[in-house]
Write a protein that holds these residues in place. Structure first.
Motif, PDB file in Angstrom:
ATOM      1  N   THR A 115       1.031  -1.227   0.041  1.00 30.02           N
ATOM      2  CA  THR A 115       0.014   0.056  -0.119  1.00 30.02           C
ATOM      3  C   THR A 115       0.907   1.321  -0.053  1.00 30.02           C
ATOM      4  OG1 THR A 115      -0.363  -0.310   2.468  1.00 30.02           O
ATOM      5  CG2 THR A 115      -2.147  -1.157   1.109  1.00 30.02           C
ATOM      6  N   SER A 116       0.372   2.505  -0.276  1.00 26.66           N
ATOM      7  CA  SER A 116       0.970   3.611  -0.624  1.00 26.66           C
ATOM      8  C   SER A 116       1.856   4.034   0.695  1.00 26.66           C
ATOM      9  CB  SER A 116       0.238   4.706  -1.183  1.00 26.66           C
ATOM     10  OG  SER A 116       1.054   5.910  -0.927  1.00 26.66           O
ATOM     11  N   LYS A 117       2.955   4.470   0.569  1.00 25.11           N
ATOM     12  CA  LYS A 117       3.702   5.061   2.078  1.00 25.11           C
ATOM     13  C   LYS A 117       3.505   6.336   2.170  1.00 25.11           C
ATOM     14  CE  LYS A 117       5.491   0.933   2.410  1.00 25.11           C
ATOM     15  NZ  LYS A 117       4.980   0.218   1.085  1.00 25.11           N
ATOM     16  N   LYS A 118       2.814   6.977   1.221  1.00 26.92           N
ATOM     17  CA  LYS A 118       2.543   8.572   1.493  1.00 26.92           C
ATOM     18  C   LYS A 118       1.293   8.824   2.288  1.00 26.92           C
ATOM     19  CE  LYS A 118       4.644   9.555  -3.197  1.00 26.92           C
ATOM     20  NZ  LYS A 118       4.576  10.137  -4.414  1.00 26.92           N
ATOM     21  N   TYR A 119       1.293   8.409   3.626  1.00 29.56           N
ATOM     22  CA  TYR A 119       0.220   8.546   4.394  1.00 29.56           C
ATOM     23  C   TYR A 119      -0.418   9.842   4.483  1.00 29.56           C
ATOM     24  CZ  TYR A 119       2.547   4.187   5.793  1.00 29.56           C
ATOM     25  OH  TYR A 119       3.447   3.052   6.013  1.00 29.56           O
ATOM     26  N   SER A 120       0.114  10.850   4.279  1.00 29.40           N
ATOM     27  CA  SER A 120      -0.125  12.449   4.473  1.00 29.40           C
ATOM     28  C   SER A 120      -1.101  12.577   3.239  1.00 29.40           C
ATOM     29  CB  SER A 120       0.775  13.201   4.326  1.00 29.40           C
ATOM     30  OG  SER A 120       1.583  13.234   3.206  1.00 29.40           O
ATOM     31  N   LEU A 121      -1.191  11.736   2.104  1.00 34.31           N
ATOM     32  CA  LEU A 121      -2.017  11.755   1.098  1.00 34.31           C
ATOM     33  C   LEU A 121      -3.243  10.960   1.177  1.00 34.31           C
ATOM     34  CD1 LEU A 121       0.713  12.362  -1.672  1.00 34.31           C
ATOM     35  CD2 LEU A 121      -0.434  13.998  -0.686  1.00 34.31           C
ATOM     36  N   TYR A 122      -3.308  10.270   1.973  1.00 32.89           N
ATOM     37  CA  TYR A 122      -4.272   9.061   1.981  1.00 32.89           C
ATOM     38  C   TYR A 122      -5.633   9.936   2.407  1.00 32.89           C
ATOM     39  CZ  TYR A 122      -1.974   4.948   2.836  1.00 32.89           C
ATOM     40  OH  TYR A 122      -1.172   3.505   2.494  1.00 32.89           O
ATOM     41  N   SER A 123      -6.630   9.305   1.609  1.00 28.43           N
ATOM     42  CA  SER A 123      -8.100   9.730   1.750  1.00 28.43           C
ATOM     43  C   SER A 123      -9.130   8.669   1.537  1.00 28.43           C
ATOM     44  CB  SER A 123      -8.326  11.114   0.761  1.00 28.43           C
ATOM     45  OG  SER A 123      -8.690  10.556  -0.701  1.00 28.43           O
TER      46      SER A 123
END
Length: 552
Positions: free
Chosen positions: A449-457
């Motif tokens: 899964t994506s590691k860019k947690y700040s971009l999660y929505s």
């Protein structure tokens, strides 16, 4: 002076609300805060905004900053994306509460029902990195200062529920405890979809809704959903919770993040030699309790008298009548004592909700999984979108700590589905997209899964590295659109190999009906076609006002 006293009083109540350690305390202090600030907790549209305006308190402002950042995500459209939806969420477990938060941020009216009056589950959950980030961004540390300090990556279910309950209430979710759901009531006359509740006189029994989310646990599955059992080689799990007195000596005892036999054969052989306890693995986490989870071998359970008779059938083997509860407690106690090197000498069992020793044994490898995650039901021309999250969607495999992470993913995917439905996407396409996402759920890991947690929505493309929202086509989910027999609106495709959009007549009728439903009640608006009904421009204005009232 009176104004200053009033402010100090509300500040003190807010502090009590933040620090509350039981469900009833949270609700009590929240009600008092609303009274002091003259807020109507049922005013879901304006509640959070008014709360921020009236509670001018520096401790609260730090929390508003967190919540405002989440609410500013484009997907929510400033809390208007689902402004016309009314959602009933069943179950105040972590997944039900997390779903309710997302639906509230989308602007929906959300009512959440929970049968229990208190949160009593001591078991500790392993958290994936994205889950820790997500909870921190919701203000978890404001409510629970010890949340994932340092290298800690776990939290008790009870503490997680308390955090999410507080966030839900602040965002305008209407939470009712001590209410038992008994089923859906189909529309009659002017009334829409409602729920049969116990007690029958409960105010929530009058709530009419168009979205129903079941987070009621593995044992509760709404009508229309089928489950299949996934079973591997028998693995017997034992969970045990001991009282944490939070002494300095207890704090010094190191946790065991997960020891498996293949990595430390000497430890497990010594355990077997000294205690006749034979384990495959063991985990020890420290939270509200000293929490142990282990996988035990059948032969040692028989030898220690935990299991009375040996059966080849797992259900018979682990049936309550075939388990000696006293022997089970001794087994768990001895395993915990040995694995911590005797440094927890006063191992006293915590109590579960029934007031008994909090120790349980079950089949780790028997898991239930729903065949589908959503469906649409229509009766007398009124639709309801029904979805599953949490254990009633997929039961987690405990040793891997997948439950809460995948549970949150399912909550986000469900919120995205409700948003699509509210935005007017065709019903079968909404279901097909949800089922396409559901196919990915059991494969998700921290690595893929994506590691860019700040971009999660809630938008699945921000989380899944590779997601095909068209993996399942609309014609493949017709069986998940349940319309009462004889209805002229029943959707049928002449050829199952033809995509929904290729059936132009069906698409035309569905679009016309969508326009009619979303302009119902507007004066001088009577849509019958796509020509004459639109000439004056009033119908178009009504449609815009329905979804974006602030623009008109």
């Amino acid at each position: 002076m009176a104004s200053k006293d009033h402010a100090n009083s509300s500040h003190a109540t807010f502090d009590l609300f933040v620090q509350a350690k039981t469900c009833q305390e949270v609700k009590q202090h929240f009600s008092e805060l609303c009274r002091q600030l003259q807020l109507d907790s049922k005013d879901f549209r304006g509640f959070y905004t008014k709360l921020k305006e009236r509670l001018n308190y520096w401790k609260a402002k730090a929390l508003w900053t967190k919540l405002d950042k989440r609410a500013s995500q484009e997907v929510y459209q400033q809390a208007t994306a689902c402004a016309q939806n009314k959602c009933l969420v069943l179950g105040a477990g972590p997944c039900g509460l997390r779903t309710a938060i997302e639906l509230s941020l989308l602007g929906a009216q959300v009512v959440l029902l929970e049968k229990r009056e208190e949160f009593t589950r001591n078991n500790v959950l392993h958290l994936w990195p994205f889950t820790i980030y997500d909870l921190r961004e919701l203000g978890a540390k404001k409510f629970y200062g010890k949340f994932c300090c340092g290298s800690l990556d776990h939290i008790s279910i009870r503490q997680l529920q308390l955090i999410l309950l507080k966030v839900s209430l602040l965002l305008g979710v209407e939470v009712h405890t001590g209410v038992e759901y008994k089923g859906l009531i189909e529309p009659t006359g002017e009334k829409g979809w409602m729920a049969k509740l116990q007690p029958q006189s409960h105010p929530a029994a009058a709530f009419q809704f168009d979205v129903f989310i079941s987070a009621g646990g593995g044992r509760f599955v709404p009508e229309g959903f089928k489950h299949k059992e996934l079973r591997g080689k028998l693995a017997i799990g034992i969970t045990a919770n001991f009282i944490n007195r939070k002494t300095a000596a207890e704090a010094q005892v190191p946790e065991i993040s997960g020891v498996a036999r293949i990595y430390n054969q000497k430890f497990f052989q010594d355990l077997l030699n000294e205690t006749d306890i034979d384990l495959e693995n063991i985990v020890y986490y420290k939270d509200d309790t000293h929490y142990f989870v282990m996988t035990a071998k059948r032969k040692s359970l028989l030898k220690r008298g935990v299991i009375k008779k040996d059966y080849s059938n797992a259900e018979q083997l682990l049936a309550p009548g075939n388990v000696d509860h006293v022997a089970l407690c001794l087994y768990a106690h001895d395993a915990a004592y040995f694995s911590t090197g005797g440094k927890l000498p006063e191992l006293q069992f915590a109590q579960n909700q029934a007031g008994q020793h909090d120790v349980a044994m079950f089949d780790f490898t028997c898991m239930q999984r729903a065949e589908n995650a959503s469906l649409v039901r229509e009766r007398r021309g009124k639709k309801i979108l029904i979805a599953l999250v949490g254990d009633c969607l997929v039961e987690p495999f405990w040793p891997l700590g997948t439950g809460i992470a995948r549970g949150f993913f399912a909550a986000f995917d469900t919120a995205w589905m409700v948003r699509s439905w509210a935005m007017g996407v065709l019903d079968l396409k909404v279901i097909a997209e949800r089922e396409s996402m559901y196919q990915l759920l059991s494969q998700t890991t921290p690595d893929n899964t994506s590691k860019k947690y700040s971009l999660y929505s809630i938008d699945p493309t921000t989380r899944y590295q590779s997601v095909n929202l068209s993996a399942i086509q609309a014609h493949q989910v017709q069986h998940l659109y349940d319309v009462d027999k004889g209805s002229s609106l029943t959707i049928k495709l002449k050829d199952n190999r033809v995509h929904m959009r290729q059936d132009s007549m069906s698409g035309f009728n569905e679009l016309l009906r969508w326009c009619q439903n979303n302009t119902k009640g507007y004066r001088n608006v009577n849509i019958k076609d796509f020509s004459q009904s639109w000439k004056s421009g009033v119908a178009l204005c009504a449609l815009i006002h329905h979804f974006r009232p602030h623009l008109m």
